[in-house]
Design a protein around this motif. Structure first.
Motif, mmCIF file in Angstrom:
data_model
loop_
_atom_site.group_PDB
_atom_site.id
_atom_site.type_symbol
_atom_site.label_atom_id
_atom_site.label_comp_id
_atom_site.label_asym_id
_atom_site.label_seq_id
_atom_site.Cartn_x
_atom_site.Cartn_y
_atom_site.Cartn_z
ATOM 1 N N CYS A 50 6.258 3.499 -4.735
ATOM 2 C CA CYS A 50 5.723 4.551 -4.035
ATOM 3 C C CYS A 50 6.295 5.872 -4.707
ATOM 4 O O CYS A 50 7.330 6.042 -5.216
ATOM 5 C CB CYS A 50 6.266 4.336 -2.508
ATOM 6 S SG CYS A 50 6.081 5.972 -1.543
ATOM 7 N N ASN A 51 5.167 6.634 -5.020
ATOM 8 C CA ASN A 51 5.492 8.292 -5.722
ATOM 9 C C ASN A 51 6.400 8.132 -6.805
ATOM 10 O O ASN A 51 7.494 8.507 -6.961
ATOM 11 C CB ASN A 51 6.330 8.982 -4.342
ATOM 12 C CG ASN A 51 5.728 9.219 -3.584
ATOM 13 O OD1 ASN A 51 4.497 9.691 -3.536
ATOM 14 N ND2 ASN A 51 6.331 9.445 -2.283
ATOM 15 N N ASN A 52 5.906 6.927 -7.704
ATOM 16 C CA ASN A 52 6.423 6.907 -9.024
ATOM 17 C C ASN A 52 8.005 6.461 -8.942
ATOM 18 O O ASN A 52 8.786 6.568 -9.572
ATOM 19 C CB ASN A 52 6.419 7.995 -9.799
ATOM 20 C CG ASN A 52 6.612 7.790 -11.201
ATOM 21 O OD1 ASN A 52 6.249 6.599 -11.725
ATOM 22 N ND2 ASN A 52 7.070 8.413 -12.332
ATOM 23 N N ASP A 78 13.920 5.124 -10.299
ATOM 24 C CA ASP A 78 13.071 6.355 -10.428
ATOM 25 C C ASP A 78 12.210 5.984 -11.740
ATOM 26 O O ASP A 78 12.953 5.961 -13.129
ATOM 27 C CB ASP A 78 13.982 7.572 -10.806
ATOM 28 C CG ASP A 78 13.308 8.868 -11.175
ATOM 29 O OD1 ASP A 78 11.668 8.669 -11.287
ATOM 30 O OD2 ASP A 78 13.827 9.967 -11.399
ATOM 31 N N LEU A 79 11.054 5.879 -11.832
ATOM 32 C CA LEU A 79 10.270 5.167 -12.625
ATOM 33 C C LEU A 79 10.231 6.255 -13.758
ATOM 34 O O LEU A 79 9.547 5.829 -14.954
ATOM 35 C CB LEU A 79 8.964 4.524 -12.371
ATOM 36 C CG LEU A 79 9.102 3.368 -11.719
ATOM 37 C CD1 LEU A 79 7.839 2.841 -11.000
ATOM 38 C CD2 LEU A 79 9.957 2.171 -12.196
ATOM 39 N N LYS A 96 2.853 8.738 2.857
ATOM 40 C CA LYS A 96 3.378 9.115 1.555
ATOM 41 C C LYS A 96 4.038 10.174 1.263
ATOM 42 O O LYS A 96 3.314 11.069 0.800
ATOM 43 C CB LYS A 96 2.619 8.389 0.396
ATOM 44 C CG LYS A 96 1.827 6.989 0.548
ATOM 45 C CD LYS A 96 1.024 6.784 -0.613
ATOM 46 C CE LYS A 96 0.490 5.327 -0.749
ATOM 47 N NZ LYS A 96 -0.464 4.860 -1.807
ATOM 48 N N THR A 97 5.149 10.338 1.932
ATOM 49 C CA THR A 97 5.784 11.895 1.872
ATOM 50 C C THR A 97 6.534 11.850 0.455
ATOM 51 O O THR A 97 6.216 11.274 -0.564
ATOM 52 C CB THR A 97 6.824 11.815 2.981
ATOM 53 O OG1 THR A 97 7.641 10.799 3.198
ATOM 54 C CG2 THR A 97 5.973 11.731 4.379
ATOM 55 N N GLU A 98 7.696 12.641 0.614
ATOM 56 C CA GLU A 98 8.253 13.013 -0.774
ATOM 57 C C GLU A 98 8.862 11.819 -1.166
ATOM 58 O O GLU A 98 9.225 10.875 -0.563
ATOM 59 C CB GLU A 98 9.226 14.104 -0.375
ATOM 60 C CG GLU A 98 8.641 15.302 -0.344
ATOM 61 C CD GLU A 98 7.732 15.976 -1.133
ATOM 62 O OE1 GLU A 98 8.358 16.079 -2.309
ATOM 63 O OE2 GLU A 98 6.817 16.502 -1.097
ATOM 64 N N SER A 129 0.868 -1.176 0.079
ATOM 65 C CA SER A 129 0.011 0.062 -0.042
ATOM 66 C C SER A 129 0.864 1.316 -0.116
ATOM 67 O O SER A 129 0.414 2.298 -0.727
ATOM 68 C CB SER A 129 -0.921 0.138 1.333
ATOM 69 O OG SER A 129 -1.607 1.316 1.354
ATOM 70 N N SER A 130 1.696 1.370 0.911
ATOM 71 C CA SER A 130 2.591 2.649 1.139
ATOM 72 C C SER A 130 3.874 2.506 0.468
ATOM 73 O O SER A 130 4.654 3.537 0.039
ATOM 74 C CB SER A 130 2.767 3.031 2.643
ATOM 75 O OG SER A 130 3.734 1.795 3.025
#
Length: 657
Positions: free
Chosen positions: A281-283, A301-302, A398-400, A31-32
């Motif tokens: 998480c975050n792309n 880094d996607l 889900k921070t930076e 999830s995260s």
């Protein structure tokens, strides 16, 4: 095409010493993407937040290495399967054991949570797959068909099917409602390590030690395509959330695949080694790997990764024509029907020859009492599992995105503080001046468990244990009101249980007496004091602690404990019998050879007081063991769990005859 640290497409985030011995399993929260659980040969499960150096929580209770882990979709529960075949479920929010599931005869190799109902699936080295109802602790159904260890299990997104991958080179699809095999996919020529459902379509991906990734159509039950000729076995796979591509983890790379036609969109050189799990998480794609006692996390880094396009050179075989990729968003096959609510459950299979039932036993209860969740980092625990403004928990924030290392600096590896084996609770929770009952993190268990240097049993914590009475009632804003409500609730709960309350109060008082002696470091005197109280429950509580640490035992301890074991073996309580068997087995393995050697040795010449004392203790132990051997002999004919325990003890005691 290829990424590296220099271009900041892929980099190592962190390395932590996760356990005091080898790491045997690890898993990421899906999830995260920021919650990490590790299992070790030290029999512990440790919970971490990715890129934070300290262990948040350490879960104890397993007595053999933890070989399989799975975190629930909402990241509230964690499943852990051990080498001995037992499964434990912990509630991470409440920091306590929830269930113990016993039934497999060998290592647990795979686990999964059902997406809606309160069910879990387990796959084992014993080749069986079991579906468990965690509300009743029972096995609902057993799926038989694999001939070797079941390495991976996944429920379908609609909760109707279960896919299994095994060392027997096959992938099987099971119908949960009908309780039978739907189809067996063959084609792999090596052990199948991983299997994953497409998030939307009737499509299944499997990765194998034969170095191929295969895609299977779940409507036509046939292979869609096969990615071949990779250099190393496929360790883990993950579909992109929108289903456009599949990420595959290998020893030294991440590869991005399409399947209609089969093609490799991108290859990223990531030197992660034994990569065990992937999450997003975050792309960013998060990967975790392990080597000995360390766990490393990596980031890709996607936004810099190709997820669609033409076939890369090397994957065009023979003169196969290049086929234009299907536009993203279009689907060739059926989409999963998601239920409108989350209450939908798989139908329980009844009146079937393979259906199994187990009533919870007192041994399971004992397992749960001995399983604890030690909070090792209260700040991270409260931030992740008990957000201040919310009674119901949320996953780790889900921070930076995780930052890439500076281009001109070498990568620094962060050293973690490893969870201690020696102390049960590392960090007491900070006292708050004006605590709000709703915000207090509930702590797991007041029962001490195994530790390397048990010089002191820690006193009970000053925070509430587990659930509070207020948890059963609506939240009250005013603290004084809540305290009144708590008192009322407790008086209601106590009604009709006066006898039990008296028994428990007395037992607690007696254990306090023993603990006071134990804190002096004199084990023998503390055991003497427990025996003198003349309450078998206190003896059992103490034995459950000293059984965890064989080095505490000395010959004079055996002379005090053996008469107590004789009483325990004849008890009507199953848990007392179990504890008695455990202690007796420990004594036999550790001291019986010594006793028989000393008794059979020729008499010494001259006066040797130490030797005389040891001979006297050995004679006393021998006499006590002879008495117990008659009980063991009579009970070795029993059926079930205790019968096998008594038969094992009978074999160990054969030398006495």
């Amino acid at each position: 095409m290829a990424g590296s640290v220099a271009t900041k497409t892929a980099w190592k985030l962190q390395e932590i010493i996760a356990h005091s011995s080898n790491v045997s399993s690890l898993v990421l929260g899906k999830s995260s993407g920021r919650l990490l659980a590790t299992g070790g040969d030290d029999c512990r499960v440790n919970i971490w937040s990715v890129n934070k150096p300290n262990c948040i929580m350490s879960l104890t209770g397993h007595t053999t290495p933890v070989e399989s882990l799975r975190i629930s979709a909402n990241e509230e529960l964690i499943l852990a399967g051990s080498q001995s075949g037992s499964i434990r479920i912990w509630d991470l929010e409440a920091a306590k054991i929830l269930r113990t599931l016993v039934g497999h005869k060998a290592n647990i190799c795979s686990l999964d949570f059902h997406p809606f109902g309160k069910f879990v699936a387990s796959g084992s080295l014993d080749t069986n797959i079991k579906l468990w109802d965690i509300r009743r602790k029972g096995c609902v159904f057993r799926y038989k068909g694999h001939t070797q260890a079941v390495k991976c299990l996944r429920f379908s997104p609609d909760g109707k099917w279960l896919a299994s991958a095994a060392d027997d080179h096959t992938v099987k699809l099971w119908d949960l409602v009908a309780g039978k095999l739907m189809f067996e996919f063959t084609g792999h020529t090596g052990a199948v390590n991983v299997v994953e459902f497409h998030p939307n379509e009737y499509l299944l991906a499997s990765g194998s030690s034969d170095r191929t990734v295969r895609f299977w159509d779940l409507e036509k039950f046939q292979v869609v395509s096969c990615i071949e000729e990779e250099a190393t076995p496929v360790r883990c796979v993950l579909f992109n959330p929108d289903g456009c591509c599949l990420y595959s983890g290998f020893q030294d790379s991440l590869r991005v695949y399409g399947w209609e036609p089969e093609r490799c969109f991108d290859v990223l050189l990531v030197n992660w080694g034994k990569v065990a799990d992937l999450s997003m998480c975050n792309n960013q794609l998060i990967g975790v790997s392990y080597a000995e006692c360390t766990v490393s996390s990596f980031v890709v880094d996607l936004s810099k990764v190709k997820k669609s396009g033409s076939i890369l050179h090397g994957l065009i075989r023979d003169d196969k024509p290049l086929i234009q990729p299907i536009p993203t968003g279009s689907s060739l096959r059926r989409i999963y029907d998601r239920p409108s609510t989350t209450c939908s459950k798989p139908q329980r299979v009844k009146h079937n020859s393979e259906s199994e039932r187990r009533s919870p036993s007192s041994e399971d209860d004992r397992d749960e009492r001995e399983s604890t969740a030690e909070i090792q980092n209260p700040e991270d625990y409260k931030e992740i599992f008990q957000p201040k403004n919310s009674i119901s928990r949320t996953p780790p924030r889900k921070t930076e995105p995780f930052p890439a290392p500076p281009e001109d600096e070498p990568l620094t590896v962060k050293e973690a503080t490893k969870p201690s084996q020696t102390v049960d609770i590392q960090t007491p929770l900070p006292k708050q001046e004006n605590p709000d009952p709703v915000q207090m993190p509930p702590i797991a268990s007041s029962t001490p468990v195994s530790r390397a240097e048990p010089s002191v049993i820690p006193a009970t914590r000053d925070q509430p244990i587990g659930l509070k009475a207020s948890d059963f009632l609506p939240a009250v804003k005013n603290q004084s009101q809540t305290e009144i409500v708590d008192e009322e609730a407790m008086s209601q709960i106590r009604k009709g249980h006066e006898t039990m309350c008296v028994v428990l109060t007395s037992r607690h008082k007696n254990l306090d007496t023993v603990r006071a002696v134990w804190s002096t470091g004199d084990i023998k005197t503390s055991v003497d004091s427990a025996v003198a109280i003349n309450d078998l429950s206190v003896v059992v509580d103490l034995l459950n602690i000293v059984n965890q640490k064989a080095s505490l035992w000395k010959l004079d301890l055996c002379t005090i404990i053996l008469p107590q074991i004789e009483k325990l073996l004849q008890s009507k309580y199953e848990s007392y019998v179990q504890t008695g068997c455990t202690s007796l087995k420990l004594i036999l393995q550790r001291f019986l050879p010594l006793i028989t050697d000393i008794l059979s040795a020729p008499p010494s010449v001259g006066v040797d007081i130490t030797r005389e004392e040891r001979l006297h203790k050995c004679k006393l132990c021998y006499k006590q063991l002879k008495n117990i051997s008659n009980i063991i002999k009579n009970k070795s004919g029993l059926s079930g769990r205790h019968g096998s325990a008594f038969r094992e003890l009978h074999l160990l005691m054969a030398v006495l005859e």
